[in-house]
Design a protein around this motif. Structure first.
Motif, short mmCIF file in Angstrom:
data_model
loop_
_atom_site.label_atom_id
_atom_site.label_comp_id
_atom_site.label_asym_id
_atom_site.label_seq_id
_atom_site.Cartn_x
_atom_site.Cartn_y
_atom_site.Cartn_z
N ALA A 1 0.84 -1.19 0.00
CA ALA A 1 0.00 0.00 0.00
C ALA A 1 0.88 1.24 0.00
CB ALA A 1 -0.93 -0.01 1.21
N THR A 2 0.39 2.31 -0.59
CA THR A 2 1.21 3.51 -0.80
C THR A 2 1.87 4.00 0.49
OG1 THR A 2 -0.16 4.21 -2.67
CG2 THR A 2 1.19 5.90 -1.60
N ALA A 3 1.11 4.10 1.56
CA ALA A 3 1.65 4.65 2.80
C ALA A 3 2.79 3.81 3.35
CB ALA A 3 0.54 4.80 3.84
N SER A 4 2.61 2.48 3.41
CA SER A 4 3.66 1.62 3.95
C SER A 4 4.84 1.52 3.00
CB SER A 4 3.10 0.24 4.28
OG SER A 4 2.50 -0.35 3.15
N PHE A 5 4.59 1.56 1.69
CA PHE A 5 5.69 1.58 0.72
C PHE A 5 6.54 2.81 0.90
CE2 PHE A 5 6.96 2.81 -3.75
CZ PHE A 5 8.04 1.96 -3.82
#
Length: 287
Positions: free
Chosen positions: A253-257
């Protein structure tokens, strides 16, 4: 003499401070000034290199990585890629740590071409870059089976520069999701990435590779910490730093990436592998 100095100063001030656009190895957008992480000599803070020329089932993740590095603080980002199927990456001239403090190589599962993704010329260019004191993030679940199909015990570039001691092919077989966990003792300790194949793959699923690290390397993210099988290996032998990933990190997911790339980027910039401070305290060191 004073008039000559005034004229010279006027000429210097008239030169625009923006970067050249739309050229391989040079920034893709104009920026009015350097960011806090680069140096005056740098061409770009980050160079992202793509080799998925023969991959029929994988999109171009370059924009995902560019966004993540920008969120981590990189302000000038350049790109390069393979020009022909099975060919060498079109690295820019002058690829040194001074010009490109961080280089990213993306291959995913590109193993249909001949040679299979990364070839000896690519490895030689990357070794020469790292010998100047560079930092390399290398992401591709089939890099090893493509470039070194024997797998198993490693030698040459994978061992000496990426810190891979022994590689294991396809530790997951055709899974649509995967979870990897930051290993204790490294800067990503406590970070978990939930990966979804459909984020980046259009025809294929996860077939990631794992590796055991050499003595002066370590597992950054793993499936099985007890067996020291790392799906992401960090290597810091003193003259350069590398992070190799056998799975596509941008499938998170964008945030964790973005957190994962921030973690790696700040480690490249000098953060200690063992961190007892909060992320806020670490980030303030670079402002």
């Amino acid at each position: 003499m004073k008039r000559m100095l005034v004229v010279a100063l006027a000429l210097v001030l008239s030169v625009p401070l923006s970067a050249t656009t739309s050229r391989e190895g040079l920034p893709d957008a104009e920026y009015p000034e350097r960011g806090p992480y680069g140096t005056a000599r740098s061409v770009a803070d980050v160079l992202i290199c793509l080799d998925i020329d023969a991959n029929r089932g994988f999109g171009d993740p370059t924009p995902l990585y560019a966004d993540a590095f920008a969120a981590a603080g990189a302000q000038i980002i350049a790109t390069c890629r393979v020009e022909t199927p099975g060919g060498s990456i079109n690295f820019p001239t002058g690829m040194t740590a001074d010009n490109y403090p961080v280089v990213v190589v993306l291959t995913s599962d590109n193993w249909w071409a001949t040679p299979k993704n990364i070839d000896p010329a690519d490895e030689s260019a990357l070794a020469a870059y790292l010998d100047t004191g560079g930092n390399l993030l290398f992401v591709g679940q089939d890099y090893m089976v493509g470039a070194h199909p024997s797998m198993g015990p490693t030698s040459g570039f994978p061992r000496d520069y990426l810190g891979l001691d022994h590689c294991h092919q396809d530790v997951l077989w055709g899974e649509t999701t995967a979870t990897i966990t930051g290993s204790p003792g490294w800067i990503a300790d406590g970070l978990t990435l939930s990966l979804t194949a459909s984020t980046v793959f259009t025809e294929n699923t996860f077939y990631p590779d794992c590796a055991d690290p050499v003595a002066d390397a370590g597992s950054a993210f793993s499936y099985d910490e007890a067996a020291r099988d790392g799906v992401v290996i960090y290597h810091d032998p003193g003259g350069f730093k590398t992070v190799w990933s056998g799975i596509e990190l941008s499938a998170a997911a964008t945030a964790s990436f973005h957190v994962a790339i921030d973690t790696i980027y700040h480690w490249f910039l000098g953060a200690s592998p063992v961190v007892e401070s909060t992320w806020g305290e670490i980030k303030r060191l670079y402002r």
